[in-house]
Design a protein around this motif. Structure first.
Motif, PDB file in Angstrom:
ATOM      1  N   TYR A   1      41.881  59.066 -17.570  1.00 40.04           N
ATOM      2  CA  TYR A   1      41.117  57.991 -18.201  1.00 40.04           C
ATOM      3  C   TYR A   1      39.680  58.475 -18.364  1.00 40.04           C
ATOM      4  CZ  TYR A   1      45.071  55.296 -16.452  1.00 40.04           C
ATOM      5  OH  TYR A   1      46.334  54.839 -16.178  1.00 40.04           O
ATOM      6  N   HIS A   2      39.048  58.088 -19.455  1.00 43.38           N
ATOM      7  CA  HIS A   2      37.660  58.467 -19.698  1.00 43.38           C
ATOM      8  C   HIS A   2      36.893  57.279 -20.258  1.00 43.38           C
ATOM      9  CE1 HIS A   2      39.893  62.274 -19.754  1.00 43.38           C
ATOM     10  NE2 HIS A   2      38.789  62.809 -19.275  1.00 43.38           N
ATOM     11  N   ALA A   3      35.640  57.149 -19.840  1.00 43.81           N
ATOM     12  CA  ALA A   3      34.780  56.112 -20.385  1.00 43.81           C
ATOM     13  C   ALA A   3      34.473  56.420 -21.847  1.00 43.81           C
ATOM     14  CB  ALA A   3      33.486  56.040 -19.590  1.00 43.81           C
ATOM     15  N   ASP A   4      34.251  55.395 -22.631  1.00 48.21           N
ATOM     16  CA  ASP A   4      33.941  55.584 -24.050  1.00 48.21           C
ATOM     17  C   ASP A   4      32.699  56.458 -24.242  1.00 48.21           C
ATOM     18  OD1 ASP A   4      34.915  52.195 -25.044  1.00 48.21           O
ATOM     19  OD2 ASP A   4      36.097  54.001 -24.705  1.00 48.21           O
ATOM     20  N   SER A   5      31.762  56.342 -23.334  1.00 50.94           N
ATOM     21  CA  SER A   5      30.499  57.067 -23.472  1.00 50.94           C
ATOM     22  C   SER A   5      30.649  58.582 -23.312  1.00 50.94           C
ATOM     23  CB  SER A   5      29.487  56.545 -22.453  1.00 50.94           C
ATOM     24  OG  SER A   5      29.989  56.703 -21.130  1.00 50.94           O
ATOM     25  N   VAL A   6      31.767  59.020 -22.731  1.00 51.61           N
ATOM     26  CA  VAL A   6      31.954  60.461 -22.500  1.00 51.61           C
ATOM     27  C   VAL A   6      33.209  61.012 -23.169  1.00 51.61           C
ATOM     28  CG1 VAL A   6      30.748  60.257 -20.292  1.00 51.61           C
ATOM     29  CG2 VAL A   6      33.266  60.246 -20.334  1.00 51.61           C
ATOM     30  N   ARG A   7      34.015  60.142 -23.756  1.00 51.01           N
ATOM     31  CA  ARG A   7      35.278  60.607 -24.347  1.00 51.01           C
ATOM     32  C   ARG A   7      34.988  61.614 -25.446  1.00 51.01           C
ATOM     33  NH1 ARG A   7      37.411  56.004 -25.133  1.00 51.01           N
ATOM     34  NH2 ARG A   7      38.569  55.962 -23.174  1.00 51.01           N
ATOM     35  N   GLY A   8      35.713  62.715 -25.399  1.00 47.83           N
ATOM     36  CA  GLY A   8      35.508  63.786 -26.368  1.00 47.83           C
ATOM     37  C   GLY A   8      34.518  64.837 -25.888  1.00 47.83           C
ATOM     38  N   ARG A   9      33.720  64.504 -24.871  1.00 50.62           N
ATOM     39  CA  ARG A   9      32.774  65.479 -24.308  1.00 50.62           C
ATOM     40  C   ARG A   9      33.151  65.880 -22.883  1.00 50.62           C
ATOM     41  NH1 ARG A   9      27.625  64.124 -23.311  1.00 50.62           N
ATOM     42  NH2 ARG A   9      28.105  61.909 -22.956  1.00 50.62           N
ATOM     43  N   PHE A  10      33.631  64.920 -22.096  1.00 49.29           N
ATOM     44  CA  PHE A  10      34.011  65.179 -20.712  1.00 49.29           C
ATOM     45  C   PHE A  10      35.529  65.146 -20.590  1.00 49.29           C
ATOM     46  CE2 PHE A  10      29.986  63.274 -18.484  1.00 49.29           C
ATOM     47  CZ  PHE A  10      29.172  64.034 -19.314  1.00 49.29           C
ATOM     48  N   SER A  11      36.061  65.917 -19.667  1.00 45.73           N
ATOM     49  CA  SER A  11      37.491  65.854 -19.407  1.00 45.73           C
ATOM     50  C   SER A  11      37.751  66.100 -17.926  1.00 45.73           C
ATOM     51  CB  SER A  11      38.255  66.863 -20.268  1.00 45.73           C
ATOM     52  OG  SER A  11      37.867  68.178 -19.936  1.00 45.73           O
ATOM     53  N   VAL A  12      38.716  65.376 -17.392  1.00 43.36           N
ATOM     54  CA  VAL A  12      39.090  65.493 -15.985  1.00 43.36           C
ATOM     55  C   VAL A  12      40.375  66.302 -15.897  1.00 43.36           C
ATOM     56  CG1 VAL A  12      40.341  63.299 -15.997  1.00 43.36           C
ATOM     57  CG2 VAL A  12      39.472  64.214 -13.850  1.00 43.36           C
ATOM     58  N   SER A  13      40.441  67.182 -14.901  1.00 41.21           N
ATOM     59  CA  SER A  13      41.621  68.012 -14.698  1.00 41.21           C
ATOM     60  C   SER A  13      41.763  68.295 -13.211  1.00 41.21           C
ATOM     61  CB  SER A  13      41.499  69.324 -15.483  1.00 41.21           C
ATOM     62  OG  SER A  13      40.393  70.085 -14.993  1.00 41.21           O
ATOM     63  N   LYS A  14      42.829  69.020 -12.866  1.00 40.01           N
ATOM     64  CA  LYS A  14      43.076  69.276 -11.447  1.00 40.01           C
ATOM     65  C   LYS A  14      43.630  70.669 -11.240  1.00 40.01           C
ATOM     66  CE  LYS A  14      47.900  67.760 -11.024  1.00 40.01           C
ATOM     67  NZ  LYS A  14      48.278  67.941 -12.403  1.00 40.01           N
ATOM     68  N   ASP A  15      43.479  71.144 -10.010  1.00 39.36           N
ATOM     69  CA  ASP A  15      44.170  72.333  -9.531  1.00 39.36           C
ATOM     70  C   ASP A  15      44.848  71.906  -8.230  1.00 39.36           C
ATOM     71  OD1 ASP A  15      44.959  74.701  -8.271  1.00 39.36           O
ATOM     72  OD2 ASP A  15      43.316  75.838  -9.157  1.00 39.36           O
ATOM     73  N   SER A  16      46.134  71.626  -8.310  1.00 44.90           N
ATOM     74  CA  SER A  16      46.843  71.092  -7.146  1.00 44.90           C
ATOM     75  C   SER A  16      46.863  72.092  -5.992  1.00 44.90           C
ATOM     76  CB  SER A  16      48.270  70.719  -7.532  1.00 44.90           C
ATOM     77  OG  SER A  16      48.256  69.687  -8.494  1.00 44.90           O
ATOM     78  N   ALA A  17      46.960  73.369  -6.307  1.00 43.71           N
ATOM     79  CA  ALA A  17      46.998  74.386  -5.253  1.00 43.71           C
ATOM     80  C   ALA A  17      45.708  74.396  -4.441  1.00 43.71           C
ATOM     81  CB  ALA A  17      47.245  75.759  -5.861  1.00 43.71           C
ATOM     82  N   LYS A  18      44.592  74.076  -5.107  1.00 44.82           N
ATOM     83  CA  LYS A  18      43.300  74.020  -4.429  1.00 44.82           C
ATOM     84  C   LYS A  18      42.938  72.601  -3.995  1.00 44.82           C
ATOM     85  CE  LYS A  18      41.350  78.013  -6.862  1.00 44.82           C
ATOM     86  NZ  LYS A  18      40.240  78.517  -7.725  1.00 44.82           N
TER      87      LYS A  18
END
Length: 126
Positions: A58-75
């Motif tokens: 999920y991303h706020a409208d103010s950052v959508r297209g500029r910010f992105s959230v991701s993960k590294d499960s191993a870390k």
């Protein structure tokens, strides 16, 4: 109890990129809803982005297209990639978590999160 430690903040020029990290312990990423939240000077805390149980983002409208959230499960780490940064993105960025699988309407409600990191400062200035 989920423990959270943020890192990666700094001072950057407008238009630059920065990648924040949130190291998670006490719960696997597939069983936690984690949010990135920011607070600018003199303003209320603001929802930025979230990763629900390792899959839904999920991303706020103010950052959508500029910010992105991701993960590294191993870390056991969740990231916030921030591109095209603007001076108005200047804030303390924190991660927050809950072991509950929040429904979509709850994800942006900051009161739903019960574990918080200490935050990392992001300053965007020329």
């Amino acid at each position: 109890q989920v423990q959270l430690v943020e890192s990666g903040g700094g001072l950057v020029l407008p238009g630059a990129s920065l990648k924040l990290s949130c190291a998670v312990s006490g719960r696997t990423l597939s069983r936690v809803t984690l949010a990135w939240v920011r607070q600018a000077p003199g303003k209320d805390r603001e929802f930025v982005a979230a990763l629900r149980w390792g899959t839904d983002t999920y991303h706020a409208d103010s950052v959508r297209g500029r910010f992105s959230v991701s993960k590294d499960s191993a870390k056991s780490t969740v990231y916030l990639q921030m591109n095209s940064l603007k001076p108005e993105d200047t804030a303390i960025y924190s991660c927050a978590a809950t072991p509950r699988r929040l429904i979509t309407s709850q994800v942006r409600a900051l009161y739903e999160y019960d574990s918080w990191g200490q935050g990392t400062q992001v300053t965007v200035s020329s």
